[in-house]
Write an enzyme that holds these catalytic residues in place. Structure first.
Site, PDB file in Angstrom:
ATOM      1  CG  HIS A  29      -2.162  -0.794   1.074  1.00 51.94           C
ATOM      2  ND1 HIS A  29      -3.060  -0.974   2.094  1.00 51.94           N
ATOM      3  CD2 HIS A  29      -2.674  -1.468   0.019  1.00 51.94           C
ATOM      4  CE1 HIS A  29      -4.067  -1.712   1.675  1.00 51.94           C
ATOM      5  NE2 HIS A  29      -3.860  -2.040   0.416  1.00 51.94           N
ATOM      6  CE1 TYR A  81      -7.226   0.590   4.455  1.00 51.62           C
ATOM      7  CE2 TYR A  81      -6.164   2.708   4.053  1.00 51.62           C
ATOM      8  CZ  TYR A  81      -6.080   1.335   4.207  1.00 51.62           C
ATOM      9  OH  TYR A  81      -4.875   0.700   4.095  1.00 51.62           O
ATOM     10  CD  GLU A 129      -1.736   1.386   4.444  1.00 58.09           C
ATOM     11  OE1 GLU A 129      -2.542   2.297   4.181  1.00 58.09           O
ATOM     12  OE2 GLU A 129      -2.009   0.175   4.302  1.00 58.09           O
ATOM     13  CE1 TYR A 159       6.939  -2.747  -3.020  1.00 58.77           C
ATOM     14  CE2 TYR A 159       7.697  -4.795  -2.019  1.00 58.77           C
ATOM     15  CZ  TYR A 159       6.767  -3.764  -2.096  1.00 58.77           C
ATOM     16  OH  TYR A 159       5.699  -3.743  -1.243  1.00 58.77           O
ATOM     17  CD  GLN A 179       4.023  -2.860  -6.933  1.00 55.88           C
ATOM     18  OE1 GLN A 179       3.513  -3.822  -7.488  1.00 55.88           O
ATOM     19  NE2 GLN A 179       3.409  -1.687  -6.862  1.00 55.88           N
ATOM     20  CE1 TYR A 180       9.115  -4.507 -13.381  1.00 58.94           C
ATOM     21  CE2 TYR A 180       8.389  -2.237 -13.082  1.00 58.94           C
ATOM     22  CZ  TYR A 180       8.305  -3.448 -13.740  1.00 58.94           C
ATOM     23  OH  TYR A 180       7.400  -3.617 -14.762  1.00 58.94           O
ATOM     24  N   GLY A 190      14.074 -17.559 -12.898  1.00 59.30           N
ATOM     25  CA  GLY A 190      13.700 -16.485 -13.819  1.00 59.30           C
ATOM     26  C   GLY A 190      14.131 -15.123 -13.308  1.00 59.30           C
ATOM     27  CB  VAL A 191      12.698 -11.734 -13.783  1.00 59.09           C
ATOM     28  CG1 VAL A 191      11.305 -11.649 -13.167  1.00 59.09           C
ATOM     29  CG2 VAL A 191      13.385 -10.366 -13.772  1.00 59.09           C
ATOM     30  N   PRO A 244      15.972  -9.798  -6.350  1.00 61.50           N
ATOM     31  CG  PRO A 244      14.253 -10.809  -5.116  1.00 61.50           C
ATOM     32  CD  PRO A 244      14.642 -10.412  -6.506  1.00 61.50           C
ATOM     33  CB  VAL A 302       4.519 -13.612  -4.465  1.00 57.90           C
ATOM     34  CG1 VAL A 302       3.686 -13.996  -5.670  1.00 57.90           C
ATOM     35  CG2 VAL A 302       4.592 -14.767  -3.493  1.00 57.90           C
TER      36      VAL A 302
HETATM   37  C1  FAD Z   1       7.282  -7.019  -4.955  1.00 60.58           C
HETATM   38  C2  FAD Z   1       7.427  -7.182  -6.441  1.00 60.58           C
HETATM   39  C3  FAD Z   1       8.680  -7.158  -7.017  1.00 60.58           C
HETATM   40  C4  FAD Z   1       8.825  -7.326  -8.388  1.00 60.58           C
HETATM   41  N1  FAD Z   1      10.078  -7.304  -8.929  1.00 60.58           N
HETATM   42  C5  FAD Z   1      10.242  -7.449 -10.248  1.00 60.58           C
HETATM   43  C6  FAD Z   1      11.547  -7.435 -10.827  1.00 60.58           C
HETATM   44  O1  FAD Z   1      12.550  -7.267 -10.147  1.00 60.58           O
HETATM   45  N2  FAD Z   1      11.648  -7.572 -12.180  1.00 60.58           N
HETATM   46  C7  FAD Z   1      10.537  -7.776 -12.974  1.00 60.58           C
HETATM   47  O2  FAD Z   1      10.686  -7.897 -14.191  1.00 60.58           O
HETATM   48  N3  FAD Z   1       9.296  -7.818 -12.442  1.00 60.58           N
HETATM   49  C8  FAD Z   1       9.117  -7.642 -11.115  1.00 60.58           C
HETATM   50  N4  FAD Z   1       7.849  -7.657 -10.572  1.00 60.58           N
HETATM   51  C9  FAD Z   1       6.696  -7.799 -11.488  1.00 60.58           C
HETATM   52  C10 FAD Z   1       6.308  -6.418 -12.027  1.00 60.58           C
HETATM   53  O3  FAD Z   1       5.831  -5.614 -10.972  1.00 60.58           O
HETATM   54  C11 FAD Z   1       5.181  -6.481 -13.078  1.00 60.58           C
HETATM   55  O4  FAD Z   1       4.123  -7.249 -12.574  1.00 60.58           O
HETATM   56  C12 FAD Z   1       5.665  -7.060 -14.386  1.00 60.58           C
HETATM   57  O5  FAD Z   1       6.704  -6.247 -14.921  1.00 60.58           O
HETATM   58  C13 FAD Z   1       4.520  -7.129 -15.401  1.00 60.58           C
HETATM   59  O6  FAD Z   1       3.950  -5.854 -15.548  1.00 60.58           O
HETATM   60  P1  FAD Z   1       3.405  -5.373 -16.958  1.00 60.58           P
HETATM   61  O7  FAD Z   1       2.737  -4.068 -16.765  1.00 60.58           O
HETATM   62  O8  FAD Z   1       4.452  -5.478 -17.980  1.00 60.58           O
HETATM   63  O9  FAD Z   1       2.337  -6.498 -17.294  1.00 60.58           O
HETATM   64  P2  FAD Z   1       0.758  -6.364 -17.097  1.00 60.58           P
HETATM   65  O10 FAD Z   1       0.196  -5.507 -18.162  1.00 60.58           O
HETATM   66  O11 FAD Z   1       0.484  -6.037 -15.685  1.00 60.58           O
HETATM   67  O12 FAD Z   1       0.359  -7.874 -17.351  1.00 60.58           O
HETATM   68  C14 FAD Z   1       0.738  -8.879 -16.410  1.00 60.58           C
HETATM   69  C15 FAD Z   1       0.244 -10.235 -16.885  1.00 60.58           C
HETATM   70  O13 FAD Z   1      -1.174 -10.217 -16.955  1.00 60.58           O
HETATM   71  C16 FAD Z   1      -1.583 -10.637 -18.221  1.00 60.58           C
HETATM   72  N5  FAD Z   1      -2.770  -9.913 -18.679  1.00 60.58           N
HETATM   73  C17 FAD Z   1      -2.886  -8.571 -18.846  1.00 60.58           C
HETATM   74  N6  FAD Z   1      -4.088  -8.274 -19.338  1.00 60.58           N
HETATM   75  C18 FAD Z   1      -4.725  -9.455 -19.506  1.00 60.58           C
HETATM   76  C19 FAD Z   1      -6.001  -9.830 -20.014  1.00 60.58           C
HETATM   77  N7  FAD Z   1      -6.844  -8.906 -20.435  1.00 60.58           N
HETATM   78  N8  FAD Z   1      -6.320 -11.146 -20.013  1.00 60.58           N
HETATM   79  C20 FAD Z   1      -5.450 -12.082 -19.594  1.00 60.58           C
HETATM   80  N9  FAD Z   1      -4.237 -11.799 -19.131  1.00 60.58           N
HETATM   81  C21 FAD Z   1      -3.888 -10.505 -19.079  1.00 60.58           C
HETATM   82  C22 FAD Z   1      -0.421 -10.301 -19.160  1.00 60.58           C
HETATM   83  O14 FAD Z   1      -0.433 -11.092 -20.327  1.00 60.58           O
HETATM   84  C23 FAD Z   1       0.753 -10.575 -18.284  1.00 60.58           C
HETATM   85  O15 FAD Z   1       1.104 -11.935 -18.334  1.00 60.58           O
HETATM   86  C24 FAD Z   1       7.686  -7.505  -9.199  1.00 60.58           C
HETATM   87  C25 FAD Z   1       6.416  -7.513  -8.614  1.00 60.58           C
HETATM   88  C26 FAD Z   1       6.278  -7.355  -7.264  1.00 60.58           C
HETATM   89  C27 FAD Z   1       4.902  -7.360  -6.666  1.00 60.58           C
HETATM   90  C1  HEM Z   2      -8.928  -3.285   5.043  1.00 59.86           C
HETATM   91  C2  HEM Z   2      -8.728  -2.876   3.814  1.00 59.86           C
HETATM   92  C3  HEM Z   2      -7.806  -3.497   2.800  1.00 59.86           C
HETATM   93  C4  HEM Z   2      -7.320  -4.776   2.680  1.00 59.86           C
HETATM   94  C5  HEM Z   2      -7.572  -5.986   3.577  1.00 59.86           C
HETATM   95  C6  HEM Z   2      -6.462  -4.805   1.522  1.00 59.86           C
HETATM   96  C7  HEM Z   2      -5.784  -5.922   1.073  1.00 59.86           C
HETATM   97  C8  HEM Z   2      -4.852  -5.917   0.082  1.00 59.86           C
HETATM   98  C9  HEM Z   2      -4.042  -7.042  -0.324  1.00 59.86           C
HETATM   99  C10 HEM Z   2      -4.113  -8.426   0.275  1.00 59.86           C
HETATM  100  C11 HEM Z   2      -3.213  -6.628  -1.300  1.00 59.86           C
HETATM  101  C12 HEM Z   2      -2.181  -7.459  -2.030  1.00 59.86           C
HETATM  102  C13 HEM Z   2      -0.870  -7.366  -1.312  1.00 59.86           C
HETATM  103  C14 HEM Z   2       0.180  -8.198  -2.000  1.00 59.86           C
HETATM  104  O1  HEM Z   2       0.796  -7.717  -2.939  1.00 59.86           O
HETATM  105  O2  HEM Z   2       0.383  -9.345  -1.619  1.00 59.86           O
HETATM  106  C15 HEM Z   2      -3.502  -5.229  -1.537  1.00 59.86           C
HETATM  107  C16 HEM Z   2      -2.871  -4.456  -2.490  1.00 59.86           C
HETATM  108  C17 HEM Z   2      -3.386  -3.263  -2.930  1.00 59.86           C
HETATM  109  N1  HEM Z   2      -4.394  -2.545  -2.362  1.00 59.86           N
HETATM  110 FE1  HEM Z   2      -5.367  -3.013  -0.676  1.00 59.86          FE
HETATM  111  N2  HEM Z   2      -6.455  -3.560   0.959  1.00 59.86           N
HETATM  112  C18 HEM Z   2      -7.261  -2.735   1.686  1.00 59.86           C
HETATM  113  C19 HEM Z   2      -7.533  -1.406   1.433  1.00 59.86           C
HETATM  114  C20 HEM Z   2      -7.178  -0.756   0.281  1.00 59.86           C
HETATM  115  C21 HEM Z   2      -7.579   0.578  -0.085  1.00 59.86           C
HETATM  116  C22 HEM Z   2      -8.425   1.491   0.782  1.00 59.86           C
HETATM  117  C23 HEM Z   2      -7.044   0.847  -1.314  1.00 59.86           C
HETATM  118  C24 HEM Z   2      -7.200   2.094  -2.136  1.00 59.86           C
HETATM  119  C25 HEM Z   2      -8.226   2.362  -2.891  1.00 59.86           C
HETATM  120  C26 HEM Z   2      -6.270  -0.322  -1.708  1.00 59.86           C
HETATM  121  C27 HEM Z   2      -5.535  -0.430  -2.868  1.00 59.86           C
HETATM  122  C28 HEM Z   2      -4.613  -1.430  -3.116  1.00 59.86           C
HETATM  123  C29 HEM Z   2      -3.696  -1.417  -4.236  1.00 59.86           C
HETATM  124  C30 HEM Z   2      -3.626  -0.352  -5.336  1.00 59.86           C
HETATM  125  C31 HEM Z   2      -2.910  -2.558  -4.110  1.00 59.86           C
HETATM  126  C32 HEM Z   2      -1.738  -3.009  -4.996  1.00 59.86           C
HETATM  127  C33 HEM Z   2      -2.185  -4.087  -5.907  1.00 59.86           C
HETATM  128  C34 HEM Z   2      -2.592  -3.539  -7.217  1.00 59.86           C
HETATM  129  O3  HEM Z   2      -1.826  -2.742  -7.752  1.00 59.86           O
HETATM  130  O4  HEM Z   2      -3.648  -3.903  -7.719  1.00 59.86           O
HETATM  131  N3  HEM Z   2      -6.383  -1.269  -0.717  1.00 59.86           N
HETATM  132  N4  HEM Z   2      -4.489  -4.817  -0.677  1.00 59.86           N
END
Ligand code: FAD
Ligand code: HEM
Length: 399
Positions: free
Chosen positions: A85, A95, A137, A187, A203-204, A272-273, A277, A390
């Protein structure tokens, strides 16, 4: 905590939520985005499209309901959410919007079964969880010295090809100030605004050891795969981010932080990628604990898909007690410092270590993580010794 009045309703609703959790969260997102389209810039719409985000929120709700009196089980879940968050800039004002739509969705999906008493119990439970998240937060923002959602502009200093589909981007401050401090494993979020005006955050993991002036991220280009479109942000970065480009990034966050400072043995597993970390941690260990016993195992599709292998080789030169094992799924050779095996990672082929007393950190695709998690437990590694990152929403299936 929730009141004694609300408690029985929460308990009774666990099986109901398990059954309907997914349609509740789907309904919730649909209604919320219809009323607040601006929130689509905040959420990862790739995860929305592929369905993983819905599963994650459902999993968090189950975990909360099932463990309502068990703070110890909830703590890691809450910690991960809070870091995520903070990296995307969630504000306290968000919220009530989420709460209203979540309760509305429970009501809509459960119909008459959602009695006023049940809704009021969940209202109380949501408020209590929201209060805890908001407080945590607030601390994260204060520690990072930013307002919620504040991003910093950084300039791309260098770009390099690490493997067939991974590019590294080295970033430096535009104002001559130091780069933000971080711990290996953390990240940052990168914000990209596309030609259609929409914005997305991803996130990266930071992929180099901490450095006073620079940060590095390494991004795998998510290619189109059958019906799945190419990844939006990763392809944008590969196509548009070049030396001199400005990127808007969050400060570093994340609670997956391999222990790099102690002298204790440690095991780092990646695929893979998911190496990003781990290479950060390995380089830091080489700097501060070069004598340490480290097992570094990485699985790649083939020799052309092993990012940062030259840095692994350099660490081997600096660290006499580092054991490197590589698995190439396609049986290729290539980078062969350490031991190389054909096929997927197999725990039985890693060097022996004290299973009960050694921390294991892992990062890679979901399938890899599930297989290794199971294999580690079967090999006698206690669950509390295993930490994982993850690269998507944590599905919490290990809880
Ligand atoms: C904590 C953390 C650390 C990370 N670190 C790295 C890192 O070090 N390096 C790295 O490369 N990545 C990392 N990632 C992953 C990164 O954040 C992105 O998720 C990744 O780059 C893909 O993003 P994107 O916008 O290119 O793909 P997106 O557009 O988000 O798509 C992601 C997947 O969803 C699928 N998808 C999208 N739209 C649809 C649809 N309409 N129907 C079906 N499938 C769909 C795509 O085909 C793709 O496989 C990390 C993620 C987290 C949470
Ligand atoms: C009690 C309230 C909430 C719970 C339990 C909750 C739970 C979660 C969980 C489980 C994740 C995934 C974490 C992970 O990466 O493993 C997440 C991510 C996220 N949450 Fe929340 N959340 C809450 C409130 C909110 C609110 C108020 C917002 C804002 C509108 C929000 C926006 C997001 C966004 C943007 C992400 C990142 C994932 C993405 O980009 O789609 N959340 N939250």
């Amino acid at each position: 905590m929730v009141s004694a009045t609300a408690r029985p309703y929460i308990d009774a609703s666990v099986p109901v939520l398990r059954e309907h959790g997914l349609s509740i969260t789907r309904t919730f997102y649909q209604n919320m985005f219809a009323e607040h389209p601006e929130l689509t810039n905040l959420f990862n719409m790739g995860n929305q499209a592929s369905g993983v985000q819905q599963q994650s929120l459902a999993a968090a709700v189950f975990a909360y309901a099932a463990n309502i009196d068990n703070q110890a089980a909830l703590a890691p879940v809450v910690s991960r959410i809070v870091h995520k968050h903070a990296s995307v800039g969630i504000k306290p004002a968000h919220y009530p919007i989420v709460g209203r739509h979540l309760l509305g969705a429970i009501q809509q999906v459960l119909g008459d079964a959602a009695t006023p008493a049940l809704i009021s119990a969940w209202d109380e439970a949501y408020s209590s969880l929201a209060g805890a998240l908001i407080a945590a937060e607030k601390e994260m923002y204060a520690e990072a010295g930013i307002a919620p959602g504040e991003l910093r502009e950084m300039r791309v200093l260098a770009v390099s090809n690490e493997s067939e589909d991974v590019k590294s981007f080295v970033l430096e401050a535009t104002d001559g100030k130091p780069a933000p401090a971080f711990m290996p494993g953390q990240y940052l979020s990168v914000s990209v605004t596309f030609d259609d005006g929409s914005t997305q955050l991803r996130q990266y993991s930071l992929s180099d050891a901490p450095h006073p002036q620079r940060l590095r991220i390494s991004v795998k280009r998510e290619r189109r795969d059958g019906d799945k479109p190419q990844g939006r942000v990763s392809n944008w970065l590969h196509a548009h981010a070049s030396v001199g480009s400005l990127l808007r990034v969050s400060p570093p966050f994340g609670d997956f932080t391999p222990d790099t400072e102690s002298g204790r043995p440690v095991v780092l597993l990646s695929a893979g990628v998911g190496i990003t970390p781990m290479i950060s941690a390995l380089k830091r260990i080489a700097e501060v604990q070069a004598q340490r016993n480290v097992v570094f195992a990485h699985a790649a599709r083939g020799a052309g898909w092993y990012p940062h292998h030259a840095e692994v080789a350099a660490a081997m030169n600096a660290m006499p007690n580092l054991q490197v094992v590589t698995f190439y799924e396609d049986g290729s050779t290539g980078f062969s410092a350490g031991t190389v095996h054909a096929g997927r990672m197999d725990l039985a082929r890693l060097p022996a270590w004290d299973r009960a007393a050694t921390d294991v950190y892992m990062c890679g695709p979901t399938g890899f993580m599930q297989v290794q998690w199971q294999a580690l437990l079967e090999a006698g590694v206690p669950a509390q010794r295993i930490r994982r990152e993850v690269f998507g929403p944590e599905l919490l299936d290990h809880l």
